[in-house]
Design an enzyme around this catalytic site. Structure first.
Site, PDB file in Angstrom:
ATOM      1  N   ARG A 102       0.844  -1.202   0.000  1.00 39.70           N
ATOM      2  CA  ARG A 102       0.000   0.000   0.000  1.00 39.70           C
ATOM      3  C   ARG A 102       0.873   1.244   0.000  1.00 39.70           C
ATOM      4  NH1 ARG A 102      -4.843  -0.037   4.216  1.00 39.70           N
ATOM      5  NH2 ARG A 102      -3.212   0.752   5.591  1.00 39.70           N
ATOM      6  N   THR A 106      -1.782   7.228   0.120  1.00 38.08           N
ATOM      7  CA  THR A 106      -3.121   6.966  -0.463  1.00 38.08           C
ATOM      8  C   THR A 106      -3.741   5.660   0.047  1.00 38.08           C
ATOM      9  OG1 THR A 106      -2.198   5.720  -2.306  1.00 38.08           O
ATOM     10  CG2 THR A 106      -2.432   8.116  -2.607  1.00 38.08           C
ATOM     11  N   ASP A 197       0.556  -2.445  12.032  1.00 33.69           N
ATOM     12  CA  ASP A 197       1.057  -2.917  10.734  1.00 33.69           C
ATOM     13  C   ASP A 197       1.563  -4.351  10.901  1.00 33.69           C
ATOM     14  OD1 ASP A 197       3.026  -3.516   8.630  1.00 33.69           O
ATOM     15  OD2 ASP A 197       2.579  -1.490   7.962  1.00 33.69           O
ATOM     16  N   ASP A 200       5.205  -5.149   9.817  1.00 26.59           N
ATOM     17  CA  ASP A 200       6.182  -4.568  10.752  1.00 26.59           C
ATOM     18  C   ASP A 200       6.254  -5.388  12.027  1.00 26.59           C
ATOM     19  OD1 ASP A 200       6.768  -2.557   8.990  1.00 26.59           O
ATOM     20  OD2 ASP A 200       5.650  -1.002  10.054  1.00 26.59           O
TER      21      ASP A 200
HETATM   22  C1  PRP Z   1      -0.867  -4.777   4.495  1.00 29.99           C
HETATM   23  C2  PRP Z   1      -1.516  -6.119   4.723  1.00 29.99           C
HETATM   24  C3  PRP Z   1      -2.397  -6.281   3.521  1.00 29.99           C
HETATM   25  C4  PRP Z   1      -2.811  -4.843   3.229  1.00 29.99           C
HETATM   26  C5  PRP Z   1      -4.238  -4.659   3.638  1.00 29.99           C
HETATM   27  O1  PRP Z   1       0.195  -4.872   3.623  1.00 29.99           O
HETATM   28  O2  PRP Z   1      -0.606  -7.169   4.895  1.00 29.99           O
HETATM   29  O3  PRP Z   1      -1.743  -6.856   2.412  1.00 29.99           O
HETATM   30  O4  PRP Z   1      -1.950  -3.997   4.002  1.00 29.99           O
HETATM   31  O5  PRP Z   1      -4.691  -3.393   3.336  1.00 29.99           O
HETATM   32  P1  PRP Z   1      -5.840  -3.123   2.255  1.00 29.99           P
HETATM   33  O6  PRP Z   1      -6.947  -4.050   2.573  1.00 29.99           O
HETATM   34  O7  PRP Z   1      -6.209  -1.676   2.535  1.00 29.99           O
HETATM   35  O8  PRP Z   1      -5.266  -3.301   0.889  1.00 29.99           O
HETATM   36  P2  PRP Z   1       1.180  -3.617   3.299  1.00 29.99           P
HETATM   37  O9  PRP Z   1       0.671  -2.868   2.096  1.00 29.99           O
HETATM   38  O10 PRP Z   1       1.370  -2.818   4.547  1.00 29.99           O
HETATM   39  O11 PRP Z   1       2.504  -4.313   2.836  1.00 29.99           O
HETATM   40  P3  PRP Z   1       3.605  -5.084   3.714  1.00 29.99           P
HETATM   41  O12 PRP Z   1       2.935  -6.331   4.243  1.00 29.99           O
HETATM   42  O13 PRP Z   1       4.665  -5.410   2.724  1.00 29.99           O
HETATM   43  O14 PRP Z   1       4.072  -4.182   4.808  1.00 29.99           O
HETATM   44  N1  URA Z   2      -2.353  -3.253   6.915  1.00 31.24           N
HETATM   45  C1  URA Z   2      -1.915  -3.546   8.158  1.00 31.24           C
HETATM   46  O1  URA Z   2      -0.877  -4.206   8.324  1.00 31.24           O
HETATM   47  N2  URA Z   2      -2.628  -3.098   9.203  1.00 31.24           N
HETATM   48  C2  URA Z   2      -3.752  -2.376   9.072  1.00 31.24           C
HETATM   49  O2  URA Z   2      -4.377  -1.991  10.083  1.00 31.24           O
HETATM   50  C3  URA Z   2      -4.186  -2.068   7.763  1.00 31.24           C
HETATM   51  C4  URA Z   2      -3.470  -2.533   6.706  1.00 31.24           C
END
Ligand code: PRP
Ligand code: URA
Length: 206
Positions: A102, A106, A197, A200
């Site tokens: 993400r 945005t 997150d 993280d």
């Molecule tokens: C997080 C999570 C999902 C997404 C959900 O990933 O693991 O894939 O956000 O959000 P959405 O429903 O609004 O799309 P992130 O984009 O933070 O990537 P990462 O796991 O690599 O940190």
């Molecule tokens: N992705 C995450 O990891 N946590 C949230 O709360 C939303 C999106």
């Protein structure tokens, strides 16, 4: 769109430990695996089976085995934390990967990687612990249905109402299994109360 929210004391206990801001990555990872085993158990409850014969130490009896191929598809990064538990329970599953991230301002997910095995007529288990806006899951589900998966399950730890609504609009047959249905999203599209997150917290990238 079928939605199952786990109603299970151990699942609720594990979600609470995951929510706790004091839970460090070295505990967060095994908690994720333990909860994933329950999600897999629920997702596979009604998979087609076939009858087989098995010989116990005492006699021959009828048994069952799961019929059909299963493909596990973790969404990077956070879905990777669920993969080992899925493969422990379904060791013959093949694995595809979807990389999505993400945008920090945005909250719109963009794809940076996608490698899928053949999916035609197979059961796909899409692994992503967080369903927030639903943008990431929608992108991934689109790939899996477009590739001919017979049925797709989304296994997640926490789902927000907005993500559920978005998926229901576009994927009426997608089967969502969530350990918790949370209240809302905040201004940055993080789930409330959520657990922060997920990537993280799994990998210590604070
Ligand atoms: C997080 C999570 C999902 C997404 C959900 O990933 O693991 O894939 O956000 O959000 P959405 O429903 O609004 O799309 P992130 O984009 O933070 O990537 P990462 O796991 O690599 O940190
Ligand atoms: N992705 C995450 O990891 N946590 C949230 O709360 C939303 C999106």
């Amino acid at each position: 769109m079928p939605l199952t929210v786990l109603d299970h004391a151990l699942a609720a206990h594990l979600v609470t430990r995951l929510r706790d801001r004091e839970t460090p990555p070295e505990q967060f990872r095994p908690l994720t695996r333990a909860l994933t085993r329950i999600l897999v158990t629920e997702a596979t409850r009604r998979l087609p089976t076939r009858t087989v014969t098995v010989r116990t130490p005492l006699e021959e009896t009828a048994g069952v085995e799961i019929a059909g191929d299963i493909v596990a598809v973790p969404v990077l990064r956070a879905g990777l934390g669920m993969l080992d538990a899925v493969l422990e329970m379904l060791p013959e599953a093949s694995v595809g990967y979807v990389g999505l991230e993400r945008d920090e301002t945005t909250a719109i997910a963009a794809s940076y990687y996608c490698k899928l095995p053949a999916l035609e007529d197979k059961t796909a288990l899409l692994l992503d612990p967080m369903l927030a806006t639903g943008g990431s899951a929608a992108w991934a589900a689109n790939q899996l249905t477009g590739a001919g998966a017979a049925q797709v399950f989304l296994l997640c730890v926490v789902a927000a109402p907005q993500g559920i609504a978005r998926l229901a609009e576009s994927f009426p047959t997608l089967q969502v299994i969530a350990a918790s249905l949370d209240r809302d999203l905040d201004d940055r599209k993080y789930i409330l109360p959520g657990l922060g997150d997920y990537g993280d917290r799994l990998y210590g990238t604070f």
